[in-house]
Design a protein around this motif. Structure first.
Motif, short mmCIF file in Angstrom:
data_model
loop_
_atom_site.label_atom_id
_atom_site.label_comp_id
_atom_site.label_asym_id
_atom_site.label_seq_id
_atom_site.Cartn_x
_atom_site.Cartn_y
_atom_site.Cartn_z
N ASN A 10 50.42 32.25 43.69
CA ASN A 10 50.83 32.44 44.80
C ASN A 10 49.66 32.96 45.65
O ASN A 10 49.71 33.84 46.34
N GLU A 11 50.09 32.15 47.02
CA GLU A 11 49.03 33.18 47.89
C GLU A 11 49.36 33.48 48.64
O GLU A 11 48.68 34.48 48.76
N LYS A 12 50.88 33.71 49.31
CA LYS A 12 51.43 35.36 50.09
C LYS A 12 50.44 36.34 49.31
O LYS A 12 50.58 37.17 49.76
N ARG A 13 50.84 36.48 48.23
CA ARG A 13 50.99 37.66 47.46
C ARG A 13 49.18 38.08 47.33
O ARG A 13 49.33 39.21 47.43
N ILE A 14 48.58 36.54 47.17
CA ILE A 14 47.13 37.40 46.96
C ILE A 14 46.43 37.47 47.88
O ILE A 14 45.74 38.19 48.02
N ARG A 15 46.82 37.12 48.94
CA ARG A 15 47.31 37.75 50.86
C ARG A 15 47.18 38.94 50.49
O ARG A 15 46.51 39.63 51.42
N GLU A 16 48.64 39.07 50.25
CA GLU A 16 48.82 40.82 50.60
C GLU A 16 48.20 42.14 49.96
O GLU A 16 47.98 42.93 50.26
N LYS A 17 48.22 41.17 48.45
CA LYS A 17 47.58 42.34 47.33
C LYS A 17 47.14 41.82 47.02
O LYS A 17 46.41 43.11 46.23
N GLY A 18 46.14 41.15 46.85
CA GLY A 18 44.79 40.39 46.23
C GLY A 18 44.76 40.29 45.13
O GLY A 18 46.07 40.58 44.20
N LEU A 19 44.00 39.94 44.50
CA LEU A 19 44.01 39.64 42.90
C LEU A 19 44.56 41.28 41.86
O LEU A 19 43.61 42.20 42.33
N GLU A 20 45.12 40.90 41.25
CA GLU A 20 45.08 41.96 40.05
C GLU A 20 43.76 41.89 38.44
O GLU A 20 42.66 41.23 39.26
N ALA A 21 43.64 43.65 39.17
CA ALA A 21 42.42 44.44 38.78
C ALA A 21 42.29 43.35 37.71
O ALA A 21 40.79 43.29 37.02
N LYS A 22 42.81 42.95 36.60
CA LYS A 22 42.31 43.06 35.16
C LYS A 22 41.89 41.24 35.24
O LYS A 22 41.31 41.43 34.24
N TYR A 23 41.80 41.18 36.14
CA TYR A 23 40.98 39.72 36.17
C TYR A 23 39.49 39.44 37.06
O TYR A 23 39.02 38.88 36.61
N LEU A 24 39.03 41.04 37.80
CA LEU A 24 38.64 41.17 38.19
C LEU A 24 37.33 41.60 37.21
O LEU A 24 37.44 42.92 36.74
N GLU A 25 35.54 41.60 37.75
CA GLU A 25 34.50 42.24 36.61
C GLU A 25 33.64 42.38 37.90
O GLU A 25 33.64 42.26 39.04
N PRO A 26 32.82 43.14 37.78
CA PRO A 26 31.61 44.17 38.41
C PRO A 26 30.26 42.56 38.92
O PRO A 26 30.57 42.28 37.15
N GLU A 27 30.41 41.94 39.61
CA GLU A 27 29.51 41.29 39.28
C GLU A 27 28.07 41.29 39.43
O GLU A 27 27.02 40.76 38.91
N LYS A 28 27.57 42.50 39.57
CA LYS A 28 26.42 43.31 38.87
C LYS A 28 26.06 43.03 37.36
O LYS A 28 25.34 42.89 36.60
N ASP A 29 27.52 42.57 36.64
CA ASP A 29 26.97 42.53 34.73
C ASP A 29 26.74 41.10 34.39
O ASP A 29 26.99 40.96 33.28
N LYS A 30 26.93 40.49 35.42
CA LYS A 30 27.40 39.10 34.98
C LYS A 30 27.04 37.90 36.45
O LYS A 30 27.33 38.22 37.46
N LYS A 31 26.42 37.04 35.42
CA LYS A 31 26.28 35.62 36.42
C LYS A 31 27.57 35.13 37.38
O LYS A 31 28.34 34.94 36.43
N ALA A 32 27.22 34.91 38.99
CA ALA A 32 28.22 34.33 39.53
C ALA A 32 28.17 32.39 39.60
O ALA A 32 26.52 32.21 39.57
N LEU A 33 29.39 32.01 39.75
CA LEU A 33 29.12 30.45 40.11
C LEU A 33 28.20 30.40 41.09
O LEU A 33 28.20 30.69 42.08
#
Length: 399
Positions: A351-374
């Motif tokens: 949902n582009e509108k929701r993501i733009r306004e509210k961002g991604l839900e925290a449960k889907y995010l992780e610190p980049e320092k702990d894992k490799k990035a694509l």
């Protein structure tokens, strides 16, 4: 002696010359378009000789062909016009049906589910092959499908490929029977395609696409039943409405298998030292399709698969700088775990509108320092290696 002469002649005709390789039993059924009979005969042969991986390979090919034929029969029933679409599953060129049935959103879903089930049966058969020296020599030009279900109007594999290609293939001039000797690497390759197509089916069936279905398929199917759901302008559905979340997980796992099987495919192909009517050649072998493959292409493709595999397994994250393009509020240093997203998706995925306004839900995010990035460079490098007029054909061969 006179009475024995017909038997001697029959034996001479039926027996290959010294040094020649007899056609496998599967070829007869593939050429005659008797795929159901071929599957039954192959199953009986394996009951008698369970360790015969050549027979198992033939059975897997027949089962894959049956999956294609069953899909074609369903498309024929509904009068699909392949020339009017680029949708992968609907592009299969089937004969014209002057009395088609009316298709609905739900009936198309059942067609795709049956296709995925058929693919799963073929993949399970191929997965049981253990012999690294297994081989299956087939003359593909005469492989035929009974898309109408009448037995009277068969379509050959070459006809299907030529219609999809928009013209006759030049390689048939040198190899008119389209002879190919499939080997161990091709087992993994065909399994990979079963998983890839199954992933596409599960991804499509995980979300509700009924609204607007009539408009999307009207040019493909002559008769379309009106959908039960109508678009409500007062309550629009943002993004993709997830109606069967477990299918997204299954799609992810199918794609993980595609990545793993790509690695297995090229391990076997690169180890080959013969040069015998190869389907997937290594750089030292002759290609039957006129699309020679380089070591750089193989290395680039596998590097891309490694990145995608890490992303699908949750071992790599979608980097924050990419997420910042779609979310105004996304903070630096937090990457997206795609595995978590697909295994536990929001009800309004993408949902582009929701993501733009509210961002991604925290449960889907992780610190980049702990894992490799694509690593986008691996993706872009593969794209460069497959650029050009035959780029799509090359990529389709790699799966």
């Amino acid at each position: 002696m006179v009475r024995l002469l017909p038997l001697v002649i029959a034996w001479a005709v039926a027996t290959p010359a010294p040094g020649a390789e007899a056609p496998p039993p599967a070829e007869k059924y593939l050429h005659e378009g008797r795929l159901a009979d071929g599957e039954s005969a192959s199953l009986r042969a394996l009951d008698a000789a369970p360790a015969d991986d050549s027979a198992r390979f033939g059975l897997g090919v027949i089962q894959f062909a049956r999956a294609v034929e069953n899909l074609g029969r369903a498309l024929y029933e509904y009068g699909a016009e392949a020339k009017n679409t680029n949708v992968p599953f609907l592009r299969l060129p089937v004969p014209k049906n002057d009395k088609p049935s009316a298709i609905s959103y739900r009936s198309l879903g059942r067609v795709l589910d049956t296709f995925a089930t058929d693919l799963g049966r073929a993949e399970a058969t191929l997965a049981a092959i253990r012999d690294d020296k297994v081989g299956l020599r087939l003359r593909l030009a005469k492989v035929s499908f009974d898309f109408t279900g009448t037995g009277a109007d068969r379509t050959t594999l070459v006809q299907v490929l030529e219609r999809l290609n928009g013209g006759r293939f030049e390689f048939l001039k040198k190899n008119p029977e389209f002879e190919v000797r499939f080997d161990r690497g091709d087992v993994a390759w065909l399994r990979g395609y079963c998983h890839l197509l199954s992933a596409m089916v599960n991804g499509y069936r995980a979300v509700d696409e009924e609204i607007g279905f009539e408009d999307r398929v009207r040019g493909i199917f002559p008769k379309v039943e009106p959908g039960a759901k109508k678009f409500d302008e007062q309550d629009p559905v943002g993004g993709l409405k997830v109606v069967d979340a477990p299918r997204l997980r299954r799609a992810r796992l199918h794609l993980v298998a595609v990545c793993e099987l790509n690695r297995e495919t090229w391990k076997h192909v690169l180890a080959e030292t013969d040069d015998d009517h190869e389907w997937l050649p290594n750089p030292k072998q002759t290609d039957q399709l006129g699309l020679p493959i380089t070591k750089a292409q193989i290395d680039g493709w596998l590097a891309m698969m490694e990145q995608l595999e890490g992303l699908l397994k949750g071992e790599r994250l979608v980097p924050s700088f990419l997420l910042a393009f779609v979310s105004n509020n996304h903070g630096a240093g937090m990457g997206l775990n795609l595995k978590t997203l697909l295994d536990d998706p929001p009800p309004d995925l993408l949902n582009e509108k929701r993501i733009r306004e509210k961002g991604l839900e925290a449960k889907y995010l992780e610190p980049e320092k702990d894992k490799k990035a694509l690593d986008l460079n691996a993706i872009l490098n593969a794209a460069r290696l497959f650029d050009g007029p035959f780029g799509f054909a090359y990529a389709a061969r790699f799966n």
